[in-house]
Motif scaffolding. Structure first.
Motif, PDB file in Angstrom:
ATOM      1  N   GLY A   1     -13.849  37.192  51.796  1.00 32.82           N
ATOM      2  CA  GLY A   1     -14.659  35.662  51.596  1.00 32.82           C
ATOM      3  C   GLY A   1     -14.582  35.729  50.429  1.00 32.82           C
ATOM      4  N   LEU A   2     -15.238  36.990  49.315  1.00 30.61           N
ATOM      5  CA  LEU A   2     -15.679  36.591  48.210  1.00 30.61           C
ATOM      6  C   LEU A   2     -15.004  36.404  47.030  1.00 30.61           C
ATOM      7  N   ARG A   3     -14.889  35.786  46.586  1.00 28.80           N
ATOM      8  CA  ARG A   3     -14.080  34.915  45.305  1.00 28.80           C
ATOM      9  C   ARG A   3     -14.708  36.579  43.944  1.00 28.80           C
ATOM     10  N   PHE A   4     -13.404  36.884  43.648  1.00 24.13           N
ATOM     11  CA  PHE A   4     -13.296  37.593  42.338  1.00 24.13           C
ATOM     12  C   PHE A   4     -12.434  37.677  40.929  1.00 24.13           C
ATOM     13  N   VAL A   5     -12.345  37.078  40.376  1.00 27.37           N
ATOM     14  CA  VAL A   5     -11.385  37.259  38.820  1.00 27.37           C
ATOM     15  C   VAL A   5     -11.941  37.836  38.030  1.00 27.37           C
ATOM     16  N   ASP A   6     -10.725  37.796  37.254  1.00 28.27           N
ATOM     17  CA  ASP A   6     -11.096  38.367  36.223  1.00 28.27           C
ATOM     18  C   ASP A   6     -10.663  37.414  34.449  1.00 28.27           C
ATOM     19  N   TYR A   7     -11.735  37.638  33.233  1.00 26.17           N
ATOM     20  CA  TYR A   7     -11.339  36.938  32.134  1.00 26.17           C
ATOM     21  C   TYR A   7     -10.227  37.511  30.742  1.00 26.17           C
ATOM     22  N   ASN A   8     -10.400  36.306  30.619  1.00 28.03           N
ATOM     23  CA  ASN A   8      -9.737  36.109  29.599  1.00 28.03           C
ATOM     24  C   ASN A   8     -10.946  35.859  28.272  1.00 28.03           C
ATOM     25  N   ASN A   9     -11.202  36.567  27.643  1.00 27.28           N
ATOM     26  CA  ASN A   9     -13.140  36.541  26.462  1.00 27.28           C
ATOM     27  C   ASN A   9     -12.553  36.202  25.515  1.00 27.28           C
ATOM     28  N   TYR A  10     -12.834  35.351  24.974  1.00 25.65           N
ATOM     29  CA  TYR A  10     -12.748  34.611  23.588  1.00 25.65           C
ATOM     30  C   TYR A  10     -13.710  34.468  22.083  1.00 25.65           C
ATOM     31  N   LYS A  11     -13.769  34.455  21.143  1.00 25.46           N
ATOM     32  CA  LYS A  11     -14.971  33.394  19.878  1.00 25.46           C
ATOM     33  C   LYS A  11     -14.229  32.715  19.682  1.00 25.46           C
TER      34      LYS A  11
ATOM     35  N   ARG B   1     -19.183  33.062  23.610  1.00 22.07           N
ATOM     36  CA  ARG B   1     -17.465  32.845  23.773  1.00 22.07           C
ATOM     37  C   ARG B   1     -17.310  32.538  24.893  1.00 22.07           C
ATOM     38  N   PHE B   2     -15.776  32.255  24.892  1.00 24.99           N
ATOM     39  CA  PHE B   2     -15.590  31.542  25.929  1.00 24.99           C
ATOM     40  C   PHE B   2     -14.577  32.085  26.976  1.00 24.99           C
ATOM     41  N   ARG B   3     -14.521  31.951  27.912  1.00 23.66           N
ATOM     42  CA  ARG B   3     -14.352  33.327  29.106  1.00 23.66           C
ATOM     43  C   ARG B   3     -12.943  32.627  30.173  1.00 23.66           C
ATOM     44  N   GLU B   4     -12.041  32.710  30.070  1.00 18.48           N
ATOM     45  CA  GLU B   4     -10.794  32.005  30.977  1.00 18.48           C
ATOM     46  C   GLU B   4     -10.604  32.641  31.896  1.00 18.48           C
ATOM     47  N   ALA B   5     -10.235  32.438  33.272  1.00 18.66           N
ATOM     48  CA  ALA B   5     -10.356  32.872  34.742  1.00 18.66           C
ATOM     49  C   ALA B   5      -9.304  33.254  35.468  1.00 18.66           C
ATOM     50  N   PHE B   6      -8.597  34.412  35.469  1.00 13.47           N
ATOM     51  CA  PHE B   6      -7.416  34.691  35.716  1.00 13.47           C
ATOM     52  C   PHE B   6      -7.677  35.777  37.492  1.00 13.47           C
ATOM     53  N   ASN B   7      -6.388  36.128  37.863  1.00 15.94           N
ATOM     54  CA  ASN B   7      -6.580  36.824  38.204  1.00 15.94           C
ATOM     55  C   ASN B   7      -7.400  36.771  40.160  1.00 15.94           C
ATOM     56  N   GLU B   8      -7.248  35.158  40.446  1.00 19.08           N
ATOM     57  CA  GLU B   8      -8.737  35.376  41.763  1.00 19.08           C
ATOM     58  C   GLU B   8      -7.774  36.032  42.746  1.00 19.08           C
ATOM     59  N   ARG B   9      -9.210  36.521  43.177  1.00 18.45           N
ATOM     60  CA  ARG B   9      -8.246  37.168  44.932  1.00 18.45           C
ATOM     61  C   ARG B   9     -10.338  36.761  45.430  1.00 18.45           C
ATOM     62  N   PHE B  10      -9.872  37.084  46.847  1.00 18.66           N
ATOM     63  CA  PHE B  10     -10.830  37.355  47.974  1.00 18.66           C
ATOM     64  C   PHE B  10     -10.512  38.479  48.981  1.00 18.66           C
TER      65      PHE B  10
ATOM     66  N   LEU C   1     -17.052  23.990  22.921  1.00 20.60           N
ATOM     67  CA  LEU C   1     -15.699  25.515  23.147  1.00 20.60           C
ATOM     68  C   LEU C   1     -14.537  25.210  23.552  1.00 20.60           C
ATOM     69  N   ASP C   2     -14.482  24.423  24.643  1.00 21.26           N
ATOM     70  CA  ASP C   2     -12.920  23.694  25.608  1.00 21.26           C
ATOM     71  C   ASP C   2     -12.726  23.079  24.336  1.00 21.26           C
ATOM     72  N   ASP C   3     -13.179  22.177  23.639  1.00 19.69           N
ATOM     73  CA  ASP C   3     -12.258  21.736  22.298  1.00 19.69           C
ATOM     74  C   ASP C   3     -11.107  22.770  22.433  1.00 19.69           C
ATOM     75  N   LEU C   4     -12.179  23.538  21.082  1.00 17.99           N
ATOM     76  CA  LEU C   4     -11.283  24.546  20.751  1.00 17.99           C
ATOM     77  C   LEU C   4     -10.411  25.768  21.109  1.00 17.99           C
ATOM     78  N   PHE C   5     -10.792  25.571  22.928  1.00 20.88           N
ATOM     79  CA  PHE C   5     -10.020  26.195  23.817  1.00 20.88           C
ATOM     80  C   PHE C   5      -8.173  25.287  23.507  1.00 20.88           C
ATOM     81  N   GLU C   6      -8.298  24.018  23.770  1.00 25.65           N
ATOM     82  CA  GLU C   6      -7.428  23.263  23.346  1.00 25.65           C
ATOM     83  C   GLU C   6      -6.545  23.447  22.996  1.00 25.65           C
ATOM     84  N   LYS C   7      -7.334  23.364  22.047  1.00 25.46           N
ATOM     85  CA  LYS C   7      -6.936  23.397  20.237  1.00 25.46           C
ATOM     86  C   LYS C   7      -6.462  24.639  19.559  1.00 25.46           C
ATOM     87  N   LYS C   8      -5.762  25.534  20.213  1.00 23.49           N
ATOM     88  CA  LYS C   8      -5.639  27.049  20.863  1.00 23.49           C
ATOM     89  C   LYS C   8      -6.240  27.913  19.176  1.00 23.49           C
TER      90      LYS C   8
END
Length: 253
Positions: A202-212, A190-199, A223-230
């Motif tokens: 003082g605690l950081r929480f994010v959501d993720y796009n979840n890829y395979k 699995r590869f996860r891309e964080a989005f919707n960062e909020r504190f 997996l980062d190379d595959l993500f860059e290549k879509k």
């Protein structure tokens, strides 16, 4: 003067690069934990909703209670609780006895959601082994690429899983992570891309796009190379909703 200015610019860039390369994996992870909330997590009480369940966490300097609650039509109101003493299940407020094999599966399920919800907090554990793989670029931003594995002792039932974290070189925030895990017929990725960062307090929480990945014969480090290549398939969005601080009873040590 033009050449002199260029010379000083090169010196500055070289100095910045040297500072980056001198950081160890341990130091990078520690900086990331600090900017994400750090020691505030050690005594934090909060709850959030994930999909159809309510999750609660209470920590007090080493003592902890993490749980999930949900309604199941066939059984009623279910509470799964993991503490320093182990796992317990309650149905309609009454404790039920479970076989160890079932308890271990349920405990791992509770742990997994809570573990991902507060990353990179937790990576300071003595059971965590960290290796710096270098600096890479994703979406035109530089990242420290760090591989994380676990010792068998203290690493939990899934100690053989492997993780990779991509941590911004400037902000030290985790923007991407990947992991491998054992399946019945091999290894899953699995590869996860964080989005919707909020504190929140003082605690950081994010959501993720979840890829395979849709190809075989890879490693978690690819997996980062595959993500860059879509070349990754988006499976789901992982969203933490209704984060509330102080909603869980504090633990007395």
């Amino acid at each position: 003067m033009k050449y002199l200015s260029a010379f000083f610019l090169i010196l500055i860039l070289t100095s910045c690069e040297n500072k980056t390369t001198k950081l160890t994996a341990e130091e990078i992870i520690n900086k990331s934990i600090t900017v994400s909330g750090g020691e505030k997590f050690d005594s934090a009480n909060y709850s959030f909703k994930f999909r159809d369940k309510l999750y609660r966490a209470s920590r007090n300097n080493g003592m902890f209670s993490i749980s999930r609650e949900f309604q199941q039509d066939s059984l009623g109101f279910i509470e799964d609780v993991v503490t320093n003493d182990g796992f317990e299940r309650f149905i309609n407020k009454e404790k039920v006895e479970l076989a160890d094999s079932i308890a271990n599966v349920l405990s791992a399920s509770v742990n997994s959601v809570h573990y991902f919800s507060v990353l990179p907090y937790g990576l300071e554990s003595d059971a965590v082994k960290k290796k710096l793989l270098g600096v890479v670029t994703i979406s035109n931003k530089p990242y420290h690429k760090i591989k994380v594995t676990f010792k068998e002792e203290g690493g939990g039932e899934d100690f053989e899983d492997e993780f990779v974290y991509w941590i911004q070189t400037e902000t030290f925030k985790v923007d991407y992570l990947a992991y491998s895990y054992k399946e019945e017929d091999g290894t899953g990725y699995r590869f996860r891309e964080a989005f919707n960062e909020r504190f929140v307090d003082g605690l950081r929480f994010v959501d993720y796009n979840n890829y395979k990945p849709e190809i075989e014969g890879i490693s978690v480090e690819d997996l980062d190379d595959l993500f860059e290549k879509k070349e990754l398939k988006l499976l789901s969005e992982i969203k933490l909703e209704t984060i509330i601080m102080g909603s869980t009873s504090a633990i007395n040590p």
